[in-house]
Design a protein around this motif. Sequence first.
Motif, PDB file in Angstrom:
ATOM      1  N   PRO A 113      -9.636   8.641 -11.064  1.00  0.00           N
ATOM      2  CA  PRO A 113     -10.427   7.932 -10.040  1.00  0.00           C
ATOM      3  C   PRO A 113     -10.425   6.417 -10.224  1.00  0.00           C
ATOM      4  CG  PRO A 113     -11.864   9.153 -11.539  1.00  0.00           C
ATOM      5  CD  PRO A 113     -10.457   9.596 -11.810  1.00  0.00           C
ATOM      6  N   TYR A 114     -10.238   5.950 -11.452  1.00  0.00           N
ATOM      7  CA  TYR A 114     -10.061   4.513 -11.645  1.00  0.00           C
ATOM      8  C   TYR A 114      -8.802   4.050 -10.919  1.00  0.00           C
ATOM      9  CZ  TYR A 114      -8.214   0.314 -13.880  1.00  0.00           C
ATOM     10  OH  TYR A 114      -7.645  -0.907 -14.106  1.00  0.00           O
ATOM     11  N   LEU A 115      -7.730   4.821 -11.060  1.00  0.00           N
ATOM     12  CA  LEU A 115      -6.467   4.478 -10.400  1.00  0.00           C
ATOM     13  C   LEU A 115      -6.636   4.456  -8.880  1.00  0.00           C
ATOM     14  CD1 LEU A 115      -3.403   4.106 -10.084  1.00  0.00           C
ATOM     15  CD2 LEU A 115      -3.161   6.593 -10.402  1.00  0.00           C
ATOM     16  N   THR A 116      -7.186   5.526  -8.319  1.00  0.00           N
ATOM     17  CA  THR A 116      -7.314   5.588  -6.861  1.00  0.00           C
ATOM     18  C   THR A 116      -8.278   4.523  -6.341  1.00  0.00           C
ATOM     19  OG1 THR A 116      -8.980   7.344  -7.148  1.00  0.00           O
ATOM     20  CG2 THR A 116      -6.710   8.039  -6.708  1.00  0.00           C
ATOM     21  N   GLY A 117      -9.332   4.255  -7.095  1.00  0.00           N
ATOM     22  CA  GLY A 117     -10.260   3.211  -6.690  1.00  0.00           C
ATOM     23  C   GLY A 117      -9.644   1.827  -6.773  1.00  0.00           C
ATOM     24  N   TYR A 118      -8.859   1.594  -7.820  1.00  0.00           N
ATOM     25  CA  TYR A 118      -8.195   0.309  -8.010  1.00  0.00           C
ATOM     26  C   TYR A 118      -7.228   0.047  -6.856  1.00  0.00           C
ATOM     27  CZ  TYR A 118      -5.888  -3.415 -10.773  1.00  0.00           C
ATOM     28  OH  TYR A 118      -5.385  -4.616 -11.234  1.00  0.00           O
ATOM     29  N   VAL A 119      -6.421   1.052  -6.554  1.00  0.00           N
ATOM     30  CA  VAL A 119      -5.443   0.906  -5.472  1.00  0.00           C
ATOM     31  C   VAL A 119      -6.157   0.673  -4.141  1.00  0.00           C
ATOM     32  CG1 VAL A 119      -3.716   2.160  -4.107  1.00  0.00           C
ATOM     33  CG2 VAL A 119      -3.589   2.168  -6.618  1.00  0.00           C
ATOM     34  N   ALA A 120      -7.223   1.421  -3.904  1.00  0.00           N
ATOM     35  CA  ALA A 120      -7.967   1.240  -2.650  1.00  0.00           C
ATOM     36  C   ALA A 120      -8.525  -0.173  -2.552  1.00  0.00           C
ATOM     37  CB  ALA A 120      -9.088   2.275  -2.558  1.00  0.00           C
TER      38      ALA A 120
ATOM     39  N   ALA B 177       0.814  -1.215   0.000  1.00  0.00           N
ATOM     40  CA  ALA B 177       0.000   0.000   0.000  1.00  0.00           C
ATOM     41  C   ALA B 177       0.846   1.263   0.000  1.00  0.00           C
ATOM     42  CB  ALA B 177      -0.929   0.000   1.214  1.00  0.00           C
ATOM     43  N   THR B 178       1.935   1.275   0.738  1.00  0.00           N
ATOM     44  CA  THR B 178       2.782   2.477   0.820  1.00  0.00           C
ATOM     45  C   THR B 178       3.393   2.805  -0.533  1.00  0.00           C
ATOM     46  OG1 THR B 178       3.293   2.014   3.142  1.00  0.00           O
ATOM     47  CG2 THR B 178       4.772   3.513   1.964  1.00  0.00           C
TER      48      THR B 178
ATOM     49  N   SER C 109       2.612   6.063  -3.096  1.00  0.00           N
ATOM     50  CA  SER C 109       3.701   6.910  -3.591  1.00  0.00           C
ATOM     51  C   SER C 109       3.579   7.098  -5.101  1.00  0.00           C
ATOM     52  CB  SER C 109       5.046   6.279  -3.243  1.00  0.00           C
ATOM     53  OG  SER C 109       6.111   6.994  -3.839  1.00  0.00           O
ATOM     54  N   HIS C 110       3.254   6.034  -5.817  1.00  0.00           N
ATOM     55  CA  HIS C 110       3.104   6.129  -7.274  1.00  0.00           C
ATOM     56  C   HIS C 110       1.810   6.853  -7.646  1.00  0.00           C
ATOM     57  CE1 HIS C 110       6.655   3.935  -8.439  1.00  0.00           C
ATOM     58  NE2 HIS C 110       6.331   2.916  -7.647  1.00  0.00           N
ATOM     59  N   VAL C 111       0.774   6.742  -6.838  1.00  0.00           N
ATOM     60  CA  VAL C 111      -0.451   7.510  -7.093  1.00  0.00           C
ATOM     61  C   VAL C 111      -0.135   9.002  -7.048  1.00  0.00           C
ATOM     62  CG1 VAL C 111      -2.693   8.167  -6.134  1.00  0.00           C
ATOM     63  CG2 VAL C 111      -2.090   5.758  -6.319  1.00  0.00           C
ATOM     64  N   THR C 112       0.642   9.417  -6.042  1.00  0.00           N
ATOM     65  CA  THR C 112       1.029  10.832  -5.927  1.00  0.00           C
ATOM     66  C   THR C 112       1.831  11.282  -7.140  1.00  0.00           C
ATOM     67  OG1 THR C 112       1.054  10.671  -3.510  1.00  0.00           O
ATOM     68  CG2 THR C 112       2.264  12.508  -4.503  1.00  0.00           C
ATOM     69  N   ALA C 113       2.775  10.455  -7.563  1.00  0.00           N
ATOM     70  CA  ALA C 113       3.591  10.785  -8.734  1.00  0.00           C
ATOM     71  C   ALA C 113       2.745  10.814  -9.999  1.00  0.00           C
ATOM     72  CB  ALA C 113       4.729   9.777  -8.880  1.00  0.00           C
ATOM     73  N   ALA C 114       1.783   9.916 -10.099  1.00  0.00           N
ATOM     74  CA  ALA C 114       0.896   9.896 -11.265  1.00  0.00           C
ATOM     75  C   ALA C 114       0.076  11.172 -11.345  1.00  0.00           C
ATOM     76  CB  ALA C 114      -0.032   8.679 -11.199  1.00  0.00           C
ATOM     77  N   LYS C 115      -0.423  11.640 -10.202  1.00  0.00           N
ATOM     78  CA  LYS C 115      -1.226  12.880 -10.187  1.00  0.00           C
ATOM     79  C   LYS C 115      -0.385  14.073 -10.608  1.00  0.00           C
ATOM     80  CE  LYS C 115      -5.000  15.247  -9.202  1.00  0.00           C
ATOM     81  NZ  LYS C 115      -4.556  16.626  -9.473  1.00  0.00           N
TER      82      LYS C 115
END
Length: 307
Positions: A228-235, A201-202, A206-212
Amino acid sequence: MFRTTFALFLLAPLSLAQQPAPAPAPGSAADLVQQGQKLSRDGKQDDALALYRQALDKSPNLYEAHLGAGMALDLKGDYAAAREHLAKAIEVAPAESRQQALRSMAVSYAFEGNVSKASEWEVQVFNGRVTRGDWIPAAEICNELARIYLESGDADHAYKWYEMGYETAGRKTDLSDADKNLWLFRWENAQARVAARRGNATEAQSHVTAAKAALDKANNPDQARFYPYLTGYVAFYTGDYKTAIAELQKADQHDPLILALLGEAYEKSGDAAQAKDYYRKVLEVNSHSPTNAFARPLAKKKLASGR
């Protein structure tokens, strides 16, 4: 490149630019195929197949009829029969349609969960594009194959092909800064999803932040819908089902994989009724695509099991 192409289009004779494609003769093989394609999009696969067979009676080597029949059979779940038609479609495909036929065969194997065979066909498309120096289309095939691996649960091969996609796109020497950031967004997006599938998860966050950050620099509104697909997928894959539902509901509600993830998130949250609603929505999507290759069999299995 876009400006040049657009300018040339404006210089084309207006009469040619506005010429619609001629409609096929009623009752012809081409007409039957067009009718079959519409029925297939509407979810009437048996009716579509009947028309494709009529078309093939008239024209046994008609590429579009074999392709359409293969896709319809995959959507029905008759994968062996589908590949007989798709193999014929590859054999008779016009040069400009061959890659479409190869990719359709790859998707057929993805529907069945046979990733190694899907890879064989995708790699043929990739190699052909690399040979021609079509770096961006080649990179897109890398990402398509990577997604097939990822949704099959093979994070290691997914990472390899996503990385190759990013590197292949970088071989295009005239990429604009915006396009460089777009491909960086895709690469960070991919790394986040791979990390999530690995349970890290960590690293995923980190990659979600870089992607944004890359997405903001790319300044491409059309790509914003993938966030939101990315953030939902990761969640979802890190066990935060409440956040997964909230984020995925902001994503493309016509994407069968997103609908399937929502169904699974509701199921994990104990809401069986909502889960079934989303699985039913998946089955309303009749696309022959990598996302549906995973979403549709999953939804059928979940509904059949009564979950």
